[in-house]
Structures are given as C-alpha cells and as structure tokens.
Scaffold this motif. Structure first.
Motif, short mmCIF file in Angstrom:
data_model
loop_
_atom_site.label_atom_id
_atom_site.label_comp_id
_atom_site.label_asym_id
_atom_site.label_seq_id
_atom_site.Cartn_x
_atom_site.Cartn_y
_atom_site.Cartn_z
N ARG A 101 0.86 -1.19 0.00
CA ARG A 101 0.00 0.00 0.00
C ARG A 101 0.89 1.23 0.00
N ASN A 102 0.85 1.95 -1.11
CA ASN A 102 1.71 3.12 -1.29
C ASN A 102 1.37 4.19 -0.26
N ASP A 103 2.38 4.67 0.45
CA ASP A 103 2.15 5.64 1.52
C ASP A 103 1.64 6.97 0.97
N ALA A 104 2.04 7.31 -0.26
CA ALA A 104 1.65 8.59 -0.84
C ALA A 104 0.24 8.54 -1.45
N THR A 105 -0.08 7.46 -2.13
CA THR A 105 -1.36 7.38 -2.84
C THR A 105 -2.42 6.58 -2.09
N GLY A 106 -1.98 5.69 -1.20
CA GLY A 106 -2.92 4.82 -0.51
C GLY A 106 -3.38 3.65 -1.33
N HIS A 107 -2.85 3.50 -2.55
CA HIS A 107 -3.25 2.42 -3.45
C HIS A 107 -2.36 1.20 -3.28
N TRP A 108 -2.96 0.02 -3.50
CA TRP A 108 -2.18 -1.21 -3.53
C TRP A 108 -1.51 -1.34 -4.89
N GLU A 109 -0.24 -1.72 -4.90
CA GLU A 109 0.50 -1.83 -6.15
C GLU A 109 1.66 -2.80 -5.98
#
Length: 354
Positions: free
Chosen positions: A126-134
């Motif tokens: 979970r990207n700390d900047a976007t909040g998206h899983w990637e």
C-alpha cells in the motif's frame, strides 16, 4: 510411309497429347489453391505479432493473445475490476508494519519466482503517498503489504503443497521487511479453492469449428489471404492467426490454426491444407464483442470463399439449428459468469480460466 501409317502416327500423337493435357489438368485441379497475387495489395495488412503473455497480477500486462490489437478503443471499466489481488479468486495474507518500508527494500525481499506450484503468486504494497495497492516499485514507500496466491486456474485447485509453498515464500518476505503476516487457515483456503475450481470446470467453454476443403486443398498463402480479409493477423507461431479485439490489451476474439509443418515447408505453395480450426475461448473474450456470432459469420464466409464446409471436430456438418442452440446456451453461461462477478473477458475471468 504409307497413308495408313501416317494416320496411325497422327492418331497416336493426338492420343498422347490428350493424355498429357488431361494429366496437366488433373494436376492443376488437385494442386493446392494459391493466393491471388493481384489481390495482395488489397488484402488486409498483417500486423506485427506481439508477445504472448499469461494474464497476471499487473494491470499493464493483462494480455492473453499472441497478436497486437488492430483498433484503438476505450476500455470497458464496467467489466474491469482492479487488476491486482482479489479475494474472489486469491488467498490473501495481510502483513502489518510498524514502520514504513522502502520500495527498494521490498524489491530486494521479493521471492525469485512468481508462482507457488502451478498457481500465480504476488506481493503488493500500500503506497504511503497514494494509498493504493500496487506491485512494489523503487523510490516508493509502503505502509503495509499483502501476499496472495491464486486459488484455481485450468491446472486445477490450489492444493496443500502449493499453499504450503505460498506460506513459506510469504513468510520469508514478511521476515525480510519486519512485517507480521496473518495467514488464513489452510483447510479453509483449500476448500475455497476446490469450490471455485468446481465452478470453473462446470462453466469453462472453449468452442472449435473445423473448416474442411470440399475439393482442392489450400496452400498456406491462399488460406492466409482469405483469413486476412476477415481481419485475422499472423501470430508468433507458424500456422496460427488471430482476430484481434477492438479494445487495446484484450485477448484475441478468435484464433485460426492449421498444420504447422505446412507453414514451415520449404515451398509452402506446394503444401496442401485440407482443414482449419477456428476457436473461441469464451471466458477470455468480452461478451460485447459478440464472439460467437462472429465465429459463425466468419466460418460461413470463409467456407463460401474457399469452397469449404464447416463441421464439428468429428467431421459432422454444423446445422443452423445446432448453432442457434449453442448460442442460447452461451447466453445462459454469460449470465451465470456475470452473476458470479466473473464476467467473460474480465481480469478475474481471464486469470481463472487460464
């Protein structure tokens, strides 16, 4: 030489000439049909074949055909859920972190293979900047991770051994990034895998029509020329062609295949092809492409153009009534897949039926 001898000689010569002409005519009639050189300029251009990729977890590489799509069209978001891990078809292990982890550290900790047995395996952050899983990427920071393994595909259901391999790989990653992994019960996940596999087995449809020559056989060039007029393009494997989807990145709508040896012959013009397979992998193609209707129309048009007959794989001619019944059955299948959130052509269906 007497008049009688001259008459016999002339008659003999005429008979010999007739034999030669008949032999040449028979040879010409039975020779494989050749592509029309005059029609080459008007034929559909062949696209550069693309690299075949198995549907996977990365959204940008969800391609399941062996050709580049021919048209640039907008995707259909209503059928495309998030392309990453999905609890519908994956066993997912959440991993909690006490501190942020860099993408570089995550990449270094990833297992060397993306499979557990025959099942795709992936780790997302979970990207700390976007909040998206990637998929972990260099230069990014992550606040949590999750690992997942696919519950089923066409090789069968996830079994105990594969799940155990998944646990080992996921735990090793968790240890490397100082994460706490919460694994679901193996028996529950294997049971889920078996149920999903049973559903997939009961609703997996792959159709194949056979186009057979009535008279003279076809050369590869003749066949390819006629198929290209219907929109087919050459694949990466000799003897394979595909009808590209209208949506970029989607699998081919139909595939066409013929004898590979004929395609690889030193003189393909002399190769005789008497039957061609036209195939549809139902779960891989969007319903909106109307793939079965196009299969019917294209096979019929090719049969008319090439003096062939459309049959099933047992050589029995396909009647319109039978095709209508198949079409109605497919509509029911599409509805069932939609109801299970596994719509034909969706990311999840392409992964499950792969």
């Amino acid at each position: 030489m007497s008049t009688l001898q001259m008459s016999l000689a002339v008659a003999g010569g005429l008979v010999l000439l007739a034999i030669i002409i008949h032999s040449a005519w028979t040879t010409r009639r039975n020779a494989p049909k050749q592509a029309d050189p005059a029609a080459v300029d008007g034929a559909a251009p062949e696209a550069e074949p693309g690299e075949r990729q198995e549907p996977g977890f990365d959204g940008d590489s969800l391609v399941s055909d062996d050709t580049e799509p021919r048209l640039d069209a907008m995707p259909l978001p209503s059928l495309e859920r998030r392309p990453g891990l999905d609890a519908l078809i994956d066993s997912i292990v959440p991993m909690t972190l006490e501190n942020l982890v860099s993408g570089d550290a995550a990449l270094a900790a990833l297992p060397p293979t993306r499979r557990a047995g025959s099942k795709p395996f992936a780790i997302e952050g979970r990207n700390d900047a976007t909040g998206h899983w990637e998929t972990p990427a260099a230069g990014q920071r992550y606040r949590a991770f999750q690992a997942g393994v696919q519950l089923a595909n066409r090789t069968g259901a996830l079994n105990d051994i594969e799940y155990s391999e998944f646990v080992v790989k996921a735990q090793a990653f968790a240890d490397a990034v100082n994460a706490a992994a919460d694994f679901p019960d193996m028996r529950d996940e294997v049971a889920r895998a078996r149920e999903l596999d049973q559903f997939a087995s009961d609703h997996d449809a792959q159709l194949a029509f056979v186009l057979r020559a009535r008279g003279a056989a076809w050369s590869p060039g003749y066949l390819q020329q006629n198929a290209s007029r219907m929109g087919f393009v050459a694949g990466t494997i000799p003897g394979r062609m595909a009808l590209p989807a209208a949506t970029v990145g989607m699998p081919a709508i139909l595939s066409l295949s013929f004898d590979t040896q004929a395609a690889l012959a030193e003189d393909p013009a002399q190769s005789a092809i008497r039957d061609v397979a036209l195939s549809l992998d139902v779960a891989q193609v969007l319903r909106t492409e109307q793939p079965f209707q196009r299969l019917r129309e294209i096979s019929s048009a090719l049969a008319a153009a090439m003096d062939g007959v459309v049959t099933d794989q047992n050589g029995q001619p396909l009647r319109e009534e039978s095709l209508d019944n198949i079409g109605m059955d497919l509509e029911k299948l599409y509805d069932t897949l939609d109801g299970r959130d596994l719509s034909a052509g969706s990311v999840q269906a392409r992964r499950l039926f792969a």
